[in-house]
Design an enzyme around this catalytic site. Sequence first.
Site, PDB file in Angstrom:
ATOM      1  N   LYS A 223      85.208  39.971  92.481  1.00  0.00           N
ATOM      2  CA  LYS A 223      85.398  39.308  91.175  1.00  0.00           C
ATOM      3  C   LYS A 223      84.259  38.323  90.907  1.00  0.00           C
ATOM      4  CE  LYS A 223      88.391  35.926  93.463  1.00  0.00           C
ATOM      5  NZ  LYS A 223      89.778  35.486  93.680  1.00  0.00           N
TER       6      LYS A 223
ATOM      7  N   ARG B 247     101.186  29.490  92.063  1.00  0.00           N
ATOM      8  CA  ARG B 247     100.431  29.771  90.834  1.00  0.00           C
ATOM      9  C   ARG B 247     101.091  30.947  90.125  1.00  0.00           C
ATOM     10  NH1 ARG B 247      94.171  30.077  92.725  1.00  0.00           N
ATOM     11  NH2 ARG B 247      95.033  32.034  93.495  1.00  0.00           N
TER      12      ARG B 247
ATOM     13  N   TYR C 120      65.123  10.827  87.196  1.00  0.00           N
ATOM     14  CA  TYR C 120      65.998  10.049  86.309  1.00  0.00           C
ATOM     15  C   TYR C 120      66.722   8.938  87.074  1.00  0.00           C
ATOM     16  CZ  TYR C 120      65.462  13.559  82.647  1.00  0.00           C
ATOM     17  OH  TYR C 120      64.955  14.397  81.683  1.00  0.00           O
TER      18      TYR C 120
ATOM     19  N   MET D 112      67.639  19.197  85.090  1.00  0.00           N
ATOM     20  CA  MET D 112      68.038  20.522  84.609  1.00  0.00           C
ATOM     21  C   MET D 112      67.144  21.634  85.152  1.00  0.00           C
ATOM     22  SD  MET D 112      68.448  21.983  80.724  1.00  0.00           S
ATOM     23  CE  MET D 112      69.659  20.811  80.206  1.00  0.00           C
TER      24      MET D 112
HETATM   25  C1  LIG Z   1      89.876  35.570  95.107  1.00  0.00           C
HETATM   26  C2  LIG Z   1      91.052  36.118  95.818  1.00  0.00           C
HETATM   27  C3  LIG Z   1      90.933  36.587  97.137  1.00  0.00           C
HETATM   28  C4  LIG Z   1      89.666  36.404  97.954  1.00  0.00           C
HETATM   29  O1  LIG Z   1      89.627  35.067  98.430  1.00  0.00           O
HETATM   30  P1  LIG Z   1      88.438  34.546  99.372  1.00  0.00           P
HETATM   31  O2  LIG Z   1      88.868  33.168  99.744  1.00  0.00           O
HETATM   32  O3  LIG Z   1      87.210  34.542  98.542  1.00  0.00           O
HETATM   33  O4  LIG Z   1      88.371  35.473 100.511  1.00  0.00           O
HETATM   34  C5  LIG Z   1      92.029  37.192  97.707  1.00  0.00           C
HETATM   35  N1  LIG Z   1      93.201  37.312  97.037  1.00  0.00           N
HETATM   36  C6  LIG Z   1      93.363  36.844  95.775  1.00  0.00           C
HETATM   37  C7  LIG Z   1      94.672  36.988  95.092  1.00  0.00           C
HETATM   38  C8  LIG Z   1      92.298  36.221  95.134  1.00  0.00           C
HETATM   39  O5  LIG Z   1      92.467  35.754  93.899  1.00  0.00           O
END
Ligand SMILES: *Cc1c(COP(=O)(O)O)cnc(C)c1O
Length: 364
Positions: free
Chosen positions: A35, A129, A255, A303
């Site tokens: 992802k 969640r 800065y 930046m």
């Molecule tokens: C992003 C995610 C993972 C992977 O988690 P990592 O900590 O990057 O290994 C696994 N399961 C779910 C449901 C996730 O959202």
Amino acid sequence: MPRKTIAHIDTSALRHNYRLACRLASPARAMAVIKADGYGHGIREVARALADEAPKFAVACIEEALAIREAGFEHPVVLLQGMHSKEDVATCARKGFEAVVHSDYQLDWLEQASEVPALWLKVNTGMNRLGFAPAVLNEVMGRLENHALAQKMVGFVTHFACADDATSGFTDQQTRLFAESVVAWPLLAKSAGNSAAHFLPAQPLFDWSRPGIMLYGASPMLEKTGPELGLKPVMTLEAPLTAVRTLKAGESVGYGCSWLAERETRMGIVAIGYGDGYPRHAGTDTPAWVAGNRIRLIGRVSMDMLAVDLTNAPEARPGDPVELWGQHVSVDEVARHAGTIAYELLTGITVRVPRLYLENGLTG
Ligand SMILES: *Cc1c(COP(=O)(O)O)cnc(C)c1O
């Protein structure tokens, strides 16, 4: 000529890390989590690098799953957040995506749909969640059976909240609750385990683990870097030294004049900043690397530029590539200095930085 601010992506390191995930997960299989544009590495190229080895991919949203199809890969793709709209149900079914179902409104859509994708049910074991409480699973499974959807079920998933902390008892508690809550459906698959869970001793990962960050060589564990866990860094973020000067004692750079030279200091300016995704919170003393030497940042990140102390690298010259993280400086160390985690740094590299793919690692 474009400036030489580049994220080198070592696809053989990606495969090394995926193989380690498979070994640690065994007998569970590992679906590769790609992802957020492959954690900032480029989802198409990451899918390509893992295509021959990973039996399944997992992503957060349908756009990412479609990008995998558009790149020409026909693997099953698990949508970790499932459908965001009623229309997504048919898209998932047609494209061969496996949807995680976590809420009643998604069940409503499924009941009204004519084409239904493969389904995973999310069980909330304490992350709080997404997901169904263990107490309502019977009822949810009953609903699926009444609508002839039960045969679409692949299995159950849950997600750990504290697996990065080997001293926490919470992962054990979630693991037990998960196993107990799905015991009535022994023929369905079970999936638990982000990257961190792979490094917990004696941690059950059931049928499918879901490694993400570890594939990219960064650490999922508190107080450990990726290389300390046997992972290889995949991204090496590099930018050129564009200026070198010597500051007198008492002079500052950047800065806010936030850092003052205590003595005469040879320093350099590097062509990267928060506009490229380098974290502005990385302050003085954050490590970097140039010409065979570890160096440190000084002053504030701007930046498009940042400043480094070249005391340790007297031979460094304008044009030399500076490594911000990668082969010699762990992204986990930089994250610690910036008060964040490697996940945020890797996914935060902006489109201004070209990704350059190398099949067999960096040379030299
Ligand atoms: C992003 C995610 C993972 C992977 O988690 P990592 O900590 O990057 O290994 C696994 N399961 C779910 C449901 C996730 O959202």
